[in-house]
Design a protein around this motif. Structure first.
Motif, mmCIF file in Angstrom:
data_model
loop_
_atom_site.group_PDB
_atom_site.id
_atom_site.type_symbol
_atom_site.label_atom_id
_atom_site.label_comp_id
_atom_site.label_asym_id
_atom_site.label_seq_id
_atom_site.Cartn_x
_atom_site.Cartn_y
_atom_site.Cartn_z
ATOM 1 N N VAL A 1 29.780 53.626 21.083
ATOM 2 C CA VAL A 1 30.453 52.812 20.197
ATOM 3 C C VAL A 1 30.929 53.539 19.134
ATOM 4 O O VAL A 1 30.378 53.590 18.093
ATOM 5 C CB VAL A 1 30.198 51.346 20.070
ATOM 6 N N LEU A 2 31.996 53.232 19.156
ATOM 7 C CA LEU A 2 33.235 54.884 18.189
ATOM 8 C C LEU A 2 33.805 53.986 17.840
ATOM 9 O O LEU A 2 34.763 53.071 18.511
ATOM 10 C CB LEU A 2 34.011 55.800 19.094
ATOM 11 N N GLU A 3 34.220 54.081 16.776
ATOM 12 C CA GLU A 3 35.132 52.938 15.500
ATOM 13 C C GLU A 3 36.040 54.351 14.078
ATOM 14 O O GLU A 3 35.031 54.802 13.829
ATOM 15 C CB GLU A 3 34.329 51.396 14.992
ATOM 16 N N GLN B 1 34.024 51.664 23.982
ATOM 17 C CA GLN B 1 33.193 52.464 24.458
ATOM 18 C C GLN B 1 32.608 53.390 25.294
ATOM 19 O O GLN B 1 33.948 53.462 26.242
ATOM 20 C CB GLN B 1 32.506 50.563 25.154
ATOM 21 N N THR C 1 32.042 56.311 13.099
ATOM 22 C CA THR C 1 30.698 55.454 13.154
ATOM 23 C C THR C 1 30.628 55.888 14.331
ATOM 24 O O THR C 1 31.346 55.770 14.974
ATOM 25 C CB THR C 1 31.071 55.038 12.955
ATOM 26 N N ASN C 2 29.368 56.101 14.981
ATOM 27 C CA ASN C 2 28.625 55.486 16.495
ATOM 28 C C ASN C 2 28.031 55.611 15.881
ATOM 29 O O ASN C 2 26.072 55.196 15.450
ATOM 30 C CB ASN C 2 28.400 57.028 16.626
ATOM 31 N N ASN C 3 27.901 54.136 16.342
ATOM 32 C CA ASN C 3 26.706 53.167 16.962
ATOM 33 C C ASN C 3 26.532 52.297 15.765
ATOM 34 O O ASN C 3 24.908 52.632 14.530
ATOM 35 C CB ASN C 3 25.683 53.596 17.591
ATOM 36 N N ASN C 4 27.635 52.255 14.805
ATOM 37 C CA ASN C 4 27.366 51.818 12.804
ATOM 38 C C ASN C 4 26.990 52.290 12.595
ATOM 39 O O ASN C 4 27.169 52.500 10.803
ATOM 40 C CB ASN C 4 26.710 50.240 12.885
ATOM 41 N N PHE D 1 40.288 51.112 15.757
ATOM 42 C CA PHE D 1 40.180 51.924 17.048
ATOM 43 C C PHE D 1 38.957 51.206 17.041
ATOM 44 O O PHE D 1 38.056 52.037 16.105
ATOM 45 C CB PHE D 1 40.736 52.879 17.905
ATOM 46 N N ARG D 2 38.299 50.999 18.419
ATOM 47 C CA ARG D 2 36.454 50.393 19.288
ATOM 48 C C ARG D 2 36.697 50.494 20.087
ATOM 49 O O ARG D 2 37.521 50.499 20.810
ATOM 50 C CB ARG D 2 36.091 49.023 18.404
ATOM 51 N N GLN E 1 39.428 49.602 9.774
ATOM 52 C CA GLN E 1 39.315 49.441 11.104
ATOM 53 C C GLN E 1 40.992 50.114 12.310
ATOM 54 O O GLN E 1 41.195 49.197 12.447
ATOM 55 C CB GLN E 1 38.240 48.924 11.881
ATOM 56 N N GLY F 1 45.051 55.343 17.262
ATOM 57 C CA GLY F 1 44.574 54.161 16.311
ATOM 58 C C GLY F 1 45.768 52.968 16.318
ATOM 59 O O GLY F 1 46.575 53.305 16.773
#
Length: 203
Positions: free
Chosen positions: A187-189, A201, A134-137, A198-199, A196, A115
């Motif tokens: 989508v991983l954040e 796919q 988080t995975n898909n929010n 990193f983000r 935040q 990150g």
């Protein structure tokens, strides 16, 4: 640049995978080719059907050091972030069962997400940092650095007994519980203290 990773540094994760609690840090390495390039998706490798995300607090070494005393370890880094140690769990289990090294399951191309680094002096204490994946929010992993068995400075001191630390080296400090498989289109954040860093796919 080398990537030094610490395994089994959170009790709940040790229990999650039914591993033995270590008496000293578990250390493994990733090559620089493991770094997932910026703006690139993570592509699930063909050799695994069970790749897990493992979010971790990471630090970047800022000067050369060897046999660093714990009380001086804080001088060897001034930036921290979060990253992902992607793990081909099915392959790792097979290797562990045979007593073989983990590298094929841990150090493959793209297996290290790094990150955005931020100054550590933004935080009051590095021993009380909340971080989250988080995975898909939806929250996938969330913990606090206070739960580490070995703190950041202890890890730097320990690792420097075996490897000379050089400028730009990255240390992954271990993952908490909540590891799970990733799927295409995830989508991983990654967040550190709500910021935040990193983000990515998954494909």
């Amino acid at each position: 640049m080398k990537i030094i990773c610490i395994g089994r540094n959170y009790t709940n994760h040790i229990e999650e995978l039914q591993n033995e609690r270590p008496t000293e840090p578990v250390v493994f390495m990733k090559p620089d080719s493991a770094v997932l390039l910026k703006q690139h998706p993570f592509v699930i490798p063909e050799f695994s059907e069970d790749v897990h995300h493992e979010i971790e607090i990471i630090v970047k070494i800022n000067k050369v050091g060897k046999y660093i005393e714990p009380k001086f370890a804080h001088k060897y880094y001034d930036e921290i972030s979060v990253g992902i140690d992607f793990t081909a769990r099915d392959l790792q289990d097979k290797l562990k069962a045979k007593g073989l090294p983990w590298e094929k399951a841990k150090a493959f191309d793209g297996s290290a997400v790094i990150g955005e680094f931020i100054p550590k002096n933004q935080f009051n204490s590095l021993e009380n940092l909340t971080f989250e994946l988080t995975n898909n929010n939806e929250t996938a992993q969330k913990s606090n650095s206070s739960h580490m068995l070995w703190k950041i400075d202890e890890l730097i001191s320990y690792v420097s007994q075996f490897f000379t630390l050089k400028i730009g080296d990255i240390i992954f400090t271990g993952t908490p519980e909540g590891v799970a498989a990733v799927r295409p289109d995830d989508v991983l954040e990654g967040f550190l203290e709500g910021q935040q860093l990193f983000r990515i796919q998954v494909k």
